[in-house]
Design an enzyme around this catalytic site. Structure first.
Site, PDB file in Angstrom:
ATOM      1  N   ALA A  10      58.036  47.159 -98.127  1.00 33.12           N
ATOM      2  CA  ALA A  10      59.291  47.853 -97.812  1.00 33.12           C
ATOM      3  C   ALA A  10      59.766  48.699 -98.986  1.00 33.12           C
ATOM      4  O   ALA A  10      60.936  49.020 -99.099  1.00 33.12           O
ATOM      5  CB  ALA A  10      60.360  46.831 -97.448  1.00 33.12           C
ATOM      6  N   ALA A  11      58.833  49.047 -99.886  1.00 26.09           N
ATOM      7  CA  ALA A  11      59.247  49.765-101.102  1.00 26.09           C
ATOM      8  C   ALA A  11      59.173  51.279-100.952  1.00 26.09           C
ATOM      9  O   ALA A  11      59.672  52.008-101.802  1.00 26.09           O
ATOM     10  CB  ALA A  11      58.370  49.328-102.283  1.00 26.09           C
ATOM     11  N   ARG A  16      60.840  60.567 -94.865  1.00 27.93           N
ATOM     12  CA  ARG A  16      60.848  61.266 -93.575  1.00 27.93           C
ATOM     13  C   ARG A  16      62.077  60.905 -92.734  1.00 27.93           C
ATOM     14  O   ARG A  16      62.392  61.575 -91.761  1.00 27.93           O
ATOM     15  CB  ARG A  16      59.553  60.940 -92.799  1.00 27.93           C
ATOM     16  CG  ARG A  16      58.330  61.644 -93.362  1.00 27.93           C
ATOM     17  CD  ARG A  16      57.026  61.074 -92.811  1.00 27.93           C
ATOM     18  NE  ARG A  16      56.632  59.836 -93.497  1.00 27.93           N
ATOM     19  CZ  ARG A  16      55.533  59.131 -93.199  1.00 27.93           C
ATOM     20  NH1 ARG A  16      54.731  59.543 -92.239  1.00 27.93           N
ATOM     21  NH2 ARG A  16      55.240  58.024 -93.866  1.00 27.93           N
ATOM     22  N   LYS A  23      64.825  52.859 -95.302  1.00 26.28           N
ATOM     23  CA  LYS A  23      64.267  52.954 -93.935  1.00 26.28           C
ATOM     24  C   LYS A  23      64.269  51.619 -93.212  1.00 26.28           C
ATOM     25  O   LYS A  23      64.687  51.527 -92.059  1.00 26.28           O
ATOM     26  CB  LYS A  23      62.839  53.513 -94.014  1.00 26.28           C
ATOM     27  CG  LYS A  23      62.104  53.464 -92.691  1.00 26.28           C
ATOM     28  CD  LYS A  23      60.841  54.291 -92.644  1.00 26.28           C
ATOM     29  CE  LYS A  23      59.679  53.690 -93.372  1.00 26.28           C
ATOM     30  NZ  LYS A  23      58.443  54.470 -93.177  1.00 26.28           N
ATOM     31  N   GLN A  80      58.026  46.628-106.711  1.00 24.88           N
ATOM     32  CA  GLN A  80      56.946  47.586-107.012  1.00 24.88           C
ATOM     33  C   GLN A  80      57.631  48.711-107.806  1.00 24.88           C
ATOM     34  O   GLN A  80      58.465  49.430-107.257  1.00 24.88           O
ATOM     35  CB  GLN A  80      56.339  48.126-105.714  1.00 24.88           C
ATOM     36  CG  GLN A  80      55.205  49.103-105.949  1.00 24.88           C
ATOM     37  CD  GLN A  80      54.837  49.909-104.702  1.00 24.88           C
ATOM     38  OE1 GLN A  80      55.582  49.953-103.719  1.00 24.88           O
ATOM     39  NE2 GLN A  80      53.697  50.584-104.760  1.00 24.88           N
ATOM     40  N   GLY A  85      51.826  53.910-103.498  1.00 23.73           N
ATOM     41  CA  GLY A  85      50.969  53.627-102.351  1.00 23.73           C
ATOM     42  C   GLY A  85      50.982  52.172-101.910  1.00 23.73           C
ATOM     43  O   GLY A  85      51.379  51.262-102.657  1.00 23.73           O
ATOM     44  N   ASN A 188      44.991  52.789 -87.197  1.00 24.86           N
ATOM     45  CA  ASN A 188      45.332  51.616 -87.990  1.00 24.86           C
ATOM     46  C   ASN A 188      46.805  51.248 -87.779  1.00 24.86           C
ATOM     47  O   ASN A 188      47.682  52.084 -87.931  1.00 24.86           O
ATOM     48  CB  ASN A 188      45.078  51.943 -89.469  1.00 24.86           C
ATOM     49  CG  ASN A 188      45.597  50.862 -90.394  1.00 24.86           C
ATOM     50  OD1 ASN A 188      45.537  49.682 -90.083  1.00 24.86           O
ATOM     51  ND2 ASN A 188      46.108  51.277 -91.548  1.00 24.86           N
ATOM     52  N   ASN A 245      58.873  56.130 -88.854  1.00 26.80           N
ATOM     53  CA  ASN A 245      58.907  56.931 -90.073  1.00 26.80           C
ATOM     54  C   ASN A 245      59.990  57.996 -90.064  1.00 26.80           C
ATOM     55  O   ASN A 245      60.263  58.614 -91.087  1.00 26.80           O
ATOM     56  CB  ASN A 245      57.547  57.599 -90.300  1.00 26.80           C
ATOM     57  CG  ASN A 245      56.450  56.561 -90.468  1.00 26.80           C
ATOM     58  OD1 ASN A 245      56.464  55.773 -91.401  1.00 26.80           O
ATOM     59  ND2 ASN A 245      55.523  56.529 -89.521  1.00 26.80           N
ATOM     60  N   ARG A 334      86.533  42.478 -78.873  1.00 25.07           N
ATOM     61  CA  ARG A 334      86.152  42.583 -80.290  1.00 25.07           C
ATOM     62  C   ARG A 334      85.829  41.205 -80.866  1.00 25.07           C
ATOM     63  O   ARG A 334      86.075  40.190 -80.236  1.00 25.07           O
ATOM     64  CB  ARG A 334      87.274  43.288 -81.054  1.00 25.07           C
ATOM     65  CG  ARG A 334      87.393  44.767 -80.649  1.00 25.07           C
ATOM     66  CD  ARG A 334      88.622  45.408 -81.227  1.00 25.07           C
ATOM     67  NE  ARG A 334      88.688  45.198 -82.662  1.00 25.07           N
ATOM     68  CZ  ARG A 334      89.821  45.242 -83.380  1.00 25.07           C
ATOM     69  NH1 ARG A 334      90.979  45.468 -82.774  1.00 25.07           N
ATOM     70  NH2 ARG A 334      89.790  45.053 -84.667  1.00 25.07           N
TER      71      ARG A 334
HETATM   72  C1  UD1 Z   1      50.551  53.562 -92.984  1.00 25.44           C
HETATM   73  C2  UD1 Z   1      49.032  53.427 -93.132  1.00 25.44           C
HETATM   74  C3  UD1 Z   1      48.357  54.089 -91.932  1.00 25.44           C
HETATM   75  C4  UD1 Z   1      48.868  53.435 -90.665  1.00 25.44           C
HETATM   76  C5  UD1 Z   1      50.398  53.449 -90.575  1.00 25.44           C
HETATM   77  C6  UD1 Z   1      50.857  52.568 -89.448  1.00 25.44           C
HETATM   78  C7  UD1 Z   1      48.512  53.411 -95.522  1.00 25.44           C
HETATM   79  C8  UD1 Z   1      48.020  54.177 -96.688  1.00 25.44           C
HETATM   80  N1  UD1 Z   1      48.627  54.061 -94.376  1.00 25.44           N
HETATM   81  O1  UD1 Z   1      50.901  54.938 -92.984  1.00 25.44           O
HETATM   82  O2  UD1 Z   1      46.947  53.942 -92.028  1.00 25.44           O
HETATM   83  O3  UD1 Z   1      48.294  54.103 -89.537  1.00 25.44           O
HETATM   84  O4  UD1 Z   1      50.977  52.941 -91.785  1.00 25.44           O
HETATM   85  O5  UD1 Z   1      52.237  52.660 -89.276  1.00 25.44           O
HETATM   86  O6  UD1 Z   1      48.778  52.228 -95.664  1.00 25.44           O
HETATM   87  N2  UD1 Z   1      55.267  51.181 -98.930  1.00 25.44           N
HETATM   88  C9  UD1 Z   1      55.461  50.474-100.100  1.00 25.44           C
HETATM   89  N3  UD1 Z   1      55.084  51.047-101.282  1.00 25.44           N
HETATM   90  C10 UD1 Z   1      54.506  52.273-101.351  1.00 25.44           C
HETATM   91  C11 UD1 Z   1      54.305  52.980-100.148  1.00 25.44           C
HETATM   92  C12 UD1 Z   1      54.697  52.409 -98.947  1.00 25.44           C
HETATM   93  O7  UD1 Z   1      55.973  49.355-100.086  1.00 25.44           O
HETATM   94  O8  UD1 Z   1      54.199  52.706-102.459  1.00 25.44           O
HETATM   95  C13 UD1 Z   1      55.696  50.562 -97.647  1.00 25.44           C
HETATM   96  C14 UD1 Z   1      56.699  51.392 -96.872  1.00 25.44           C
HETATM   97  O9  UD1 Z   1      58.028  51.018 -97.201  1.00 25.44           O
HETATM   98  C15 UD1 Z   1      56.375  51.056 -95.408  1.00 25.44           C
HETATM   99  C16 UD1 Z   1      54.894  50.686 -95.444  1.00 25.44           C
HETATM  100  O10 UD1 Z   1      54.572  50.426 -96.805  1.00 25.44           O
HETATM  101  O11 UD1 Z   1      57.129  49.948 -94.927  1.00 25.44           O
HETATM  102  C17 UD1 Z   1      54.014  51.810 -94.919  1.00 25.44           C
HETATM  103  O12 UD1 Z   1      54.242  52.995 -95.674  1.00 25.44           O
HETATM  104  P1  UD1 Z   1      54.402  54.400 -94.945  1.00 25.44           P
HETATM  105  O13 UD1 Z   1      54.671  55.413 -95.991  1.00 25.44           O
HETATM  106  O14 UD1 Z   1      55.320  54.318 -93.809  1.00 25.44           O
HETATM  107  O15 UD1 Z   1      52.894  54.612 -94.433  1.00 25.44           O
HETATM  108  P2  UD1 Z   1      52.416  55.463 -93.170  1.00 25.44           P
HETATM  109  O16 UD1 Z   1      52.353  56.895 -93.536  1.00 25.44           O
HETATM  110  O17 UD1 Z   1      53.241  55.114 -92.002  1.00 25.44           O
HETATM  111 MG    MG Z   2      54.977  54.058 -91.777  1.00 22.76          MG
END
Ligand code: UD1
Ligand code: MG
Length: 462
Positions: A10-11, A16, A23, A80, A85, A188, A245, A334
């Site tokens: 969740a980092a 987007r 998010k 993190q 990534g 994926n 996203n 309420r």
């Molecule tokens: C990711 C997958 C993709 C998959 C999709 C499914 C990767 C590289 N890609 O893409 O293959 O089809 O999810 O929904 O994994 N996050 C971190 N640290 C980071 C980056 C991201 O904790 O440095 C967390 C985000 O908060 C999120 C999750 O990892 O909850 C996925 O990251 P996101 O950027 O949404 O990846 P996608 O582009 O959706």
């Molecule tokens: Mg995602």
């Protein structure tokens, strides 16, 4: 028995979404999407097949850490430090976990389940079959990593899975796809189950030499394949694995969740004339044999007992509604409202922090706040509890079978006894004893035509 370590990622910046709020705190059915993922994780670690030192951790960033902790204070977090990534996120989580736990015992005996905080609808059954697939492949010496995938007509920006039957060779991120690879429809889901014994070696095998300059967790698949691992693929249905996203995707996720909830409730005997116009929260609890008319909104903490009828255009939150109650149309309930059996609330009535006992009727145009109203009392149209003096809130207490005439103001704190009668249009600032009639109306003066023409009654024109 193995340990189960669940890391929920969740980092990410969630850029987007174009919103200040992290998010994963955006709500679906009024519960942050992270809350939905946590429900799944809780369900998994309480399975009897796992050992006691299971772990659920949230991977957060220094930026969103405070907001996420404020909402989920009891869940351990792993920071993190740089969002480089999903692969790096898992690495950071493992390092932090190792520092805080004694990993000497049973160091390699376990499965790491990676869940994404932005993928809220994965079922327990699906996650469980992924874990089982990873455990089975671990016992075969061939590796220990299982991936969750799905087929879709609209693969958009999901990572694509390259597989031969149900064995995967790699995952290619959307930014890295060639035009031919773009046509792959196997995607994926963002969930992996990985054996602890191999995870460090495989994580060390991924690089950030790609279009985003990020360490993709998905490259773990290629790194594992290179060491001879055979990676099983578990297929889920598309709706279960939708990732959120953007705000448009959040709205689609909400629509999906509401539809599921409506179908579940109807299957349990909740009647809805136009289910697509009725909106629920994650914890809305409705008994069988309740009737819901079109256009209703249920916020958090609402329960409705059997036989109740909720008529159109009501906004209801934090309310417990008793058996055979009739609410609305156009009512607002309420938080901290308790309506006992057979209560009737009519149009343009607002109730807050009040307990209305069996058979109370408030049919029209009222505000009842901080009140306790005894059984069978009747609240006339336009009755207002004046509960706030500008500094504090005060209580209005009515006994049983009280009749409050229309357009009365009850100035709290005030207590009205059983069977009392309040004359219409009264302003009640003093307690009324049982069986009494209370009136504060000014005496009516009727002035006939003659009187109106008399000098003393003529209005002067300026
Ligand atoms: C990711 C997958 C993709 C998959 C999709 C499914 C990767 C590289 N890609 O893409 O293959 O089809 O999810 O929904 O994994 N996050 C971190 N640290 C980071 C980056 C991201 O904790 O440095 C967390 C985000 O908060 C999120 C999750 O990892 O909850 C996925 O990251 P996101 O950027 O949404 O990846 P996608 O582009 O959706
Ligand atoms: Mg995602």
């Amino acid at each position: 028995m193995q340990n189960l370590l669940i890391f929920i990622l969740a980092a990410g910046k969630g850029s987007r979404m174009k919103r200040a709020m992290p998010k994963v705190l955006h709500p679906i059915g009024n519960l942050p999407m992270l809350g939905h993922v946590l429900k799944l994780a809780d369900g998994l670690v309480t399975q009897p097949t796992y050992a006691q030192n299971n772990h659920i951790g949230l991977v957060v960033s220094p930026d969103n850490c405070d907001a996420i902790q404020a909402r989920f204070p009891d869940i351990p977090i792993h920071i993190q430090h740089q969002q480089s990534g999903t692969g790096d996120a898992v690495k950071a989580a493992l390092a932090d976990y190792a520092t805080n736990h004694n990993t000497q015992n049973n160091a390699d005996n376990g499965i790491v389940l990676v869940l994404y905080g932005d993928t809220p609808f994965i079922s327990q059954k699906t996650a469980q079959s992924l874990i089982t697939a990873a455990q089975q492949s671990a016992s075969q010496e061939s590796g220990a990593l299982a991936v969750l995938g799905f087929n879709t007509a609209n693969p958009a920006n999901y990572g694509r899975i390259v597989a031969d039957g149900d064995i995967i060779s790699k995952i290619i991120e959307a930014k890295e796809l060639t035009p031919a690879q773009r046509k792959i429809t196997l995607c994926n889901a963002g969930v992996m189950a990985i054996n602890l014994a191999h995870i460090h070696q495989w994580l060390d095998g991924i690089s950030n030499q790609n279009a985003s300059g990020e360490y993709y967790l998905t490259d773990l698949v290629a790194a594992a394949t290179e060491t001879g691992a055979q990676i099983p693929l578990i297929i889920a249905d598309e709706a279960q694995v939708m990732g959120v996203n953007s705000l448009a995707e959040l709205a689609i996720a909400e629509q999906y969740w509401q539809q599921q909830k409506r179908e579940n409730l109807m299957a349990q005997g909740v009647m809805m004339q136009a289910p697509e116009t009725v909106f629920f929260s994650h914890d809305t609890d409705i008994a069988t044999d309740v009737r819901l008319d079109p256009h209703l909104y249920f916020g958090e903490k609402v329960s409705i007992a059997s036989g109740a009828h909720i008529k159109s255009f009501c906004h209801i939150e934090g309310a417990a509604i008793g058996e055979n109650a009739s609410i609305g149309p156009f009512a607002r309930l309420r938080p901290k409202t308790q309506l006992d059996d057979n209560v009737k609330i009519g149009n343009f009535v607002e109730v807050k922090n009040s307990h209305l006992k069996n058979g109370v009727k408030a049919g029209h145009l009222s505000y009842l706040g901080d009140a306790e109203i005894g059984a069978d009392s009747n609240i006339g149209a336009g009755t207002i509890t004046c509960n706030y003096d500008g500094f504090a809130k005060h209580k209005t207490i009515l006994g049983e079978n009280v009749f409050v005439g229309s357009n009365s103001a009850l100035i709290a704190p005030v207590t009205i006894g059983d069977n009392a009668l309040i004359g219409a249009g009264s302003v009640i600032a003093k307690n009324v004893e049982n069986d009494a009639l209370a009136l504060t109306r000014a005496p009516q003066k009727n002035i006939g035509k003659q009187g109106m023409n008399s000098k003393s009654n003529k209005q002067t024109k300026d």
